[in-house]
Design a protein around this motif. Sequence first.
Motif, PDB file in Angstrom:
ATOM      1  N   PHE A  77       0.853  -1.185   0.000  1.00  0.00           N
ATOM      2  CA  PHE A  77       0.000   0.000   0.000  1.00  0.00           C
ATOM      3  C   PHE A  77       0.891   1.237   0.000  1.00  0.00           C
ATOM      4  CE2 PHE A  77      -2.587  -3.242   2.120  1.00  0.00           C
ATOM      5  CZ  PHE A  77      -3.742  -3.185   1.352  1.00  0.00           C
ATOM      6  N   ILE A  78       0.460   2.224  -0.748  1.00  0.00           N
ATOM      7  CA  ILE A  78       1.179   3.499  -0.814  1.00  0.00           C
ATOM      8  C   ILE A  78       0.192   4.591  -0.465  1.00  0.00           C
ATOM      9  CG2 ILE A  78       2.420   5.114  -2.311  1.00  0.00           C
ATOM     10  CD1 ILE A  78       3.108   2.543  -4.028  1.00  0.00           C
ATOM     11  N   PHE A  79       0.505   5.324   0.578  1.00  0.00           N
ATOM     12  CA  PHE A  79      -0.363   6.411   1.036  1.00  0.00           C
ATOM     13  C   PHE A  79       0.310   7.728   0.703  1.00  0.00           C
ATOM     14  CE2 PHE A  79      -1.722   9.346   4.455  1.00  0.00           C
ATOM     15  CZ  PHE A  79      -3.065   9.397   4.153  1.00  0.00           C
ATOM     16  N   SER A  80      -0.405   8.585   0.001  1.00  0.00           N
ATOM     17  CA  SER A  80       0.166   9.846  -0.447  1.00  0.00           C
ATOM     18  C   SER A  80      -0.522  11.014   0.237  1.00  0.00           C
ATOM     19  CB  SER A  80       0.010   9.988  -1.970  1.00  0.00           C
ATOM     20  OG  SER A  80       0.342  11.301  -2.383  1.00  0.00           O
ATOM     21  N   ALA A  81       0.286  11.833   0.927  1.00  0.00           N
ATOM     22  CA  ALA A  81      -0.232  13.047   1.560  1.00  0.00           C
ATOM     23  C   ALA A  81       0.884  14.088   1.522  1.00  0.00           C
ATOM     24  CB  ALA A  81      -0.677  12.784   2.982  1.00  0.00           C
ATOM     25  N   VAL A  82       1.029  14.747   0.389  1.00  0.00           N
ATOM     26  CA  VAL A  82       2.108  15.724   0.221  1.00  0.00           C
ATOM     27  C   VAL A  82       1.507  17.101  -0.059  1.00  0.00           C
ATOM     28  CG1 VAL A  82       3.673  13.965  -0.663  1.00  0.00           C
ATOM     29  CG2 VAL A  82       2.340  15.319  -2.272  1.00  0.00           C
ATOM     30  N   ARG A  83       2.322  18.122   0.172  1.00  0.00           N
ATOM     31  CA  ARG A  83       1.906  19.486  -0.126  1.00  0.00           C
ATOM     32  C   ARG A  83       2.993  20.125  -0.981  1.00  0.00           C
ATOM     33  NH1 ARG A  83      -1.734  22.977   1.743  1.00  0.00           N
ATOM     34  NH2 ARG A  83      -2.298  21.677   3.527  1.00  0.00           N
ATOM     35  N   ILE A  84       2.781  20.120  -2.284  1.00  0.00           N
ATOM     36  CA  ILE A  84       3.755  20.708  -3.194  1.00  0.00           C
ATOM     37  C   ILE A  84       3.704  22.235  -3.044  1.00  0.00           C
ATOM     38  CG2 ILE A  84       4.506  20.914  -5.587  1.00  0.00           C
ATOM     39  CD1 ILE A  84       4.690  18.078  -4.349  1.00  0.00           C
ATOM     40  N   GLY A  85       4.837  22.807  -2.733  1.00  0.00           N
ATOM     41  CA  GLY A  85       4.885  24.238  -2.468  1.00  0.00           C
ATOM     42  C   GLY A  85       4.841  24.568  -0.995  1.00  0.00           C
ATOM     43  N   GLY A  86       4.586  23.548  -0.155  1.00  0.00           N
ATOM     44  CA  GLY A  86       4.575  23.762   1.280  1.00  0.00           C
ATOM     45  C   GLY A  86       3.476  24.695   1.740  1.00  0.00           C
ATOM     46  N   THR A  87       3.528  25.051   3.004  1.00  0.00           N
ATOM     47  CA  THR A  87       2.512  25.952   3.549  1.00  0.00           C
ATOM     48  C   THR A  87       2.654  27.365   3.006  1.00  0.00           C
ATOM     49  OG1 THR A  87       3.947  26.269   5.489  1.00  0.00           O
ATOM     50  CG2 THR A  87       2.176  24.642   5.676  1.00  0.00           C
ATOM     51  N   ARG A  88       3.851  27.735   2.586  1.00  0.00           N
ATOM     52  CA  ARG A  88       4.003  29.045   1.948  1.00  0.00           C
ATOM     53  C   ARG A  88       3.225  29.079   0.636  1.00  0.00           C
ATOM     54  NH1 ARG A  88       4.917  33.098   4.807  1.00  0.00           N
ATOM     55  NH2 ARG A  88       5.757  34.211   2.998  1.00  0.00           N
ATOM     56  N   GLY A  89       3.189  27.956  -0.054  1.00  0.00           N
ATOM     57  CA  GLY A  89       2.387  27.878  -1.268  1.00  0.00           C
ATOM     58  C   GLY A  89       0.913  28.046  -0.987  1.00  0.00           C
ATOM     59  N   ARG A  90       0.458  27.471   0.112  1.00  0.00           N
ATOM     60  CA  ARG A  90      -0.953  27.616   0.481  1.00  0.00           C
ATOM     61  C   ARG A  90      -1.299  29.084   0.727  1.00  0.00           C
ATOM     62  NH1 ARG A  90      -4.446  24.320   5.079  1.00  0.00           N
ATOM     63  NH2 ARG A  90      -6.308  25.616   4.917  1.00  0.00           N
ATOM     64  N   ILE A  91      -0.394  29.808   1.366  1.00  0.00           N
ATOM     65  CA  ILE A  91      -0.641  31.233   1.611  1.00  0.00           C
ATOM     66  C   ILE A  91      -0.831  31.971   0.290  1.00  0.00           C
ATOM     67  CG2 ILE A  91       0.400  33.369   2.464  1.00  0.00           C
ATOM     68  CD1 ILE A  91       1.796  31.650   4.611  1.00  0.00           C
ATOM     69  N   LEU A  92       0.025  31.690  -0.677  1.00  0.00           N
ATOM     70  CA  LEU A  92      -0.091  32.357  -1.979  1.00  0.00           C
ATOM     71  C   LEU A  92      -1.363  31.937  -2.708  1.00  0.00           C
ATOM     72  CD1 LEU A  92       3.623  32.152  -3.132  1.00  0.00           C
ATOM     73  CD2 LEU A  92       2.358  34.226  -2.532  1.00  0.00           C
ATOM     74  N   ASP A  93      -1.745  30.672  -2.572  1.00  0.00           N
ATOM     75  CA  ASP A  93      -3.017  30.229  -3.155  1.00  0.00           C
ATOM     76  C   ASP A  93      -4.165  31.090  -2.630  1.00  0.00           C
ATOM     77  OD1 ASP A  93      -1.763  28.152  -4.498  1.00  0.00           O
ATOM     78  OD2 ASP A  93      -2.258  26.645  -2.983  1.00  0.00           O
ATOM     79  N   GLU A  94      -4.185  31.295  -1.322  1.00  0.00           N
ATOM     80  CA  GLU A  94      -5.287  32.012  -0.685  1.00  0.00           C
ATOM     81  C   GLU A  94      -5.222  33.507  -0.961  1.00  0.00           C
ATOM     82  OE1 GLU A  94      -5.599  28.915   3.123  1.00  0.00           O
ATOM     83  OE2 GLU A  94      -4.419  30.761   3.283  1.00  0.00           O
ATOM     84  N   ARG A  95      -4.063  34.110  -0.740  1.00  0.00           N
ATOM     85  CA  ARG A  95      -3.936  35.561  -0.838  1.00  0.00           C
ATOM     86  C   ARG A  95      -4.090  36.060  -2.273  1.00  0.00           C
ATOM     87  NH1 ARG A  95      -5.353  38.229   3.521  1.00  0.00           N
ATOM     88  NH2 ARG A  95      -4.173  37.637   5.381  1.00  0.00           N
ATOM     89  N   THR A  96      -3.587  35.317  -3.236  1.00  0.00           N
ATOM     90  CA  THR A  96      -3.698  35.735  -4.636  1.00  0.00           C
ATOM     91  C   THR A  96      -5.158  35.851  -5.043  1.00  0.00           C
ATOM     92  OG1 THR A  96      -1.571  34.716  -5.178  1.00  0.00           O
ATOM     93  CG2 THR A  96      -3.069  35.158  -7.016  1.00  0.00           C
ATOM     94  N   ALA A  97      -5.966  34.862  -4.647  1.00  0.00           N
ATOM     95  CA  ALA A  97      -7.392  34.915  -4.970  1.00  0.00           C
ATOM     96  C   ALA A  97      -8.078  36.067  -4.244  1.00  0.00           C
ATOM     97  CB  ALA A  97      -8.048  33.589  -4.606  1.00  0.00           C
ATOM     98  N   LEU A  98      -7.787  36.223  -2.958  1.00  0.00           N
ATOM     99  CA  LEU A  98      -8.426  37.295  -2.186  1.00  0.00           C
ATOM    100  C   LEU A  98      -8.093  38.665  -2.737  1.00  0.00           C
ATOM    101  CD1 LEU A  98      -7.821  35.892   1.419  1.00  0.00           C
ATOM    102  CD2 LEU A  98     -10.020  36.031   0.230  1.00  0.00           C
ATOM    103  N   GLU A  99      -6.871  38.856  -3.215  1.00  0.00           N
ATOM    104  CA  GLU A  99      -6.485  40.152  -3.779  1.00  0.00           C
ATOM    105  C   GLU A  99      -7.286  40.495  -5.030  1.00  0.00           C
ATOM    106  OE1 GLU A  99      -2.339  39.669  -4.384  1.00  0.00           O
ATOM    107  OE2 GLU A  99      -1.835  39.834  -2.232  1.00  0.00           O
ATOM    108  N   LEU A 100      -7.804  39.469  -5.699  1.00  0.00           N
ATOM    109  CA  LEU A 100      -8.623  39.689  -6.888  1.00  0.00           C
ATOM    110  C   LEU A 100     -10.117  39.618  -6.566  1.00  0.00           C
ATOM    111  CD1 LEU A 100      -6.481  37.716  -9.481  1.00  0.00           C
ATOM    112  CD2 LEU A 100      -6.902  40.180  -9.462  1.00  0.00           C
ATOM    113  N   GLY A 101     -10.458  39.562  -5.289  1.00  0.00           N
ATOM    114  CA  GLY A 101     -11.859  39.642  -4.869  1.00  0.00           C
ATOM    115  C   GLY A 101     -12.636  38.359  -4.943  1.00  0.00           C
ATOM    116  N   VAL A 102     -11.938  37.213  -5.058  1.00  0.00           N
ATOM    117  CA  VAL A 102     -12.637  35.925  -5.099  1.00  0.00           C
ATOM    118  C   VAL A 102     -12.150  35.070  -3.935  1.00  0.00           C
ATOM    119  CG1 VAL A 102     -13.141  35.936  -7.568  1.00  0.00           C
ATOM    120  CG2 VAL A 102     -10.944  35.056  -6.777  1.00  0.00           C
TER     121      VAL A 102
END
Length: 443
Positions: A77-102
Motif C-alpha cells: 500500500f502506498i499512502f500519499s499526503a504531500v503538499r507541493i509548495g509547502g505551507t508558503r504555497g498555500r498562503i499564496l493560493d489564498e492571498r492571490t485569490a483574495l487580492e482579486l476579490g474571489v
Amino acid sequence: MKLTIIGGGGFRVPQVFEAVAADDAPVRIDELALYDVSADRLEIIGAILARLAAERRHVPTITTTTDLDEALRGADFIFSAVRIGGTRGRILDERTALELGVLGQETVGPGGLAYALRTVPFMTRLAETIRRVAPEAWVINFTNPAGIVTEAMQRVLGERVVGICDTPIGLMRRAAAAAGSSADAITFDYVGLNHLGWLRSITAGGDDLLPRLLGSDASLESIEEARLMGFDWVRAIGALPNEYLYYYYFTREATARISAAATTRGEFIDRQQAQFYSAPGDDPLATWLQARHDRESSYMAESREADEERHASDVDGGGYHQVALDLMAALASGRPSTMILNVRNNTLVPQLPEDAVVEVGCVVDADGVHPWPIAPVRGDMLGLMTQVKSAERLVIGAVHEGSRELAWRGFAAHPLVDSVGVARSLVDRYSQAFPEIGETLTA
C-alpha cells in the motif's frame, strides 16, 4: 505487509502510525516506510513515532528515506499526503485569490486549481514511478485537491488509485447517530465530487430516516454541516451537504470573513508548523499533540462565529488515517467495509465522463472497490457537479498539454470565479508566484 507514506515527514503522519499500531487495528502492517524530500522533517517525525512505539505492543519496522525507489520497493500500500509548495504555497493560493476579490481557500475554487497546477505534475511522475517499481500496490491518495489528483493518477495507474477524505464519512456517521441509528445499520445515498457532495438518504429497515431528521431542530443541532448551512437551507434542498459546500452556498460571506481575518488559514498553519519543526522541544510528542489540538479546533473557523467552538462530535469521523486503515484492511483481509471514496465514475453519473472521478458510497473487499448504485443526480446538484468537474478536467488537461489557455478556461469555468478577466489574472499571477506553474504552462 509494507505501507509506504509519501510525505513521511508530514505533520499528520503520527496519526497514521497510531492507527496502524493500535491494539485493535484491523490489519497488521509489518513495515512502515516514510519517504520525504526533507531529511530534517523525517528525523523529527521519526522521533515522535519512536515515542509512540514505546507505548504499543504491535509496532511495525519503521524506515525513513529520501530515496523514492527505495521507499516504494515491495510496498503493498502506498499512502500519499504531500503538499507541493509547502505551507508558503498555500498562503499564496489564498492571498492571490483574495487580492482579486474571489474566494481564497486551500482546495475549493481558484486556490484549489492553483494547488492542482503545481501538484498534478509531481503526482503524475509519482504514479509513473509506482508503475515501474511497485505496480501491484494499491495507492491511497489524500494529497489535495484529492479529486483532481486521484483522477490524474488514475490516468497512469487505473483504478488501483483510490482517493480518500474523512469529511463525507464523518457526515454520514453524525447523521446516522442523529437519526437514532448507527453507521453499521444503515444504507445511504451520497454523491458528489471531493469537497462537494450531498447525503441524500439514510435507510434502515426499508425506511428513509432523512426526512424525519431534517424535520427535527434537535437532531440537526448535532450535525455540524446543518449548523453551518442553516436548518432552513438543508430542508430546502432535502439533503445534508458536505461542509465544503459552505463555500459554494455562502461564497460572499465566506470570502468576507476570510478577508477580514487577521490571518488566513494558510498563514496560521505556516506559522504553527514552522514553530513545531524548528523547535519541537525536549518532548516533541507533547509539542505535536498540542499543535494538533490547536489545528483541529480552528478548522474552518471562518464558517463559525468568533466565540463558537466546534462540538466534540464534529471531529468524531475517525480522521483520514482511520479511513485509510479501513480501506487497507478491507482490501487485505477481504472483510467487506462500507466507505465513501473517490473512484472512477464509469456510468454512475451518466452526465459526467466515464473516467471522471466522483465521490460515492462503496463496498470494499479483497476483490477491490465496488461503488454502490446511486439515485439519479438532477437539477442544481448535477449542475454544480458538472461545472466544477469541467473546471477540474480543463486544469488536468492544461498540465498534460502545457496549455495556458486550457488553464485560463479551467479557472473561468469554475463557479467561484466570477469573471473571465479575473480568471486570466489568476493564471498570470499564480504563474508569477510559482515558477513551476510558469514552466508547466508553456504553450
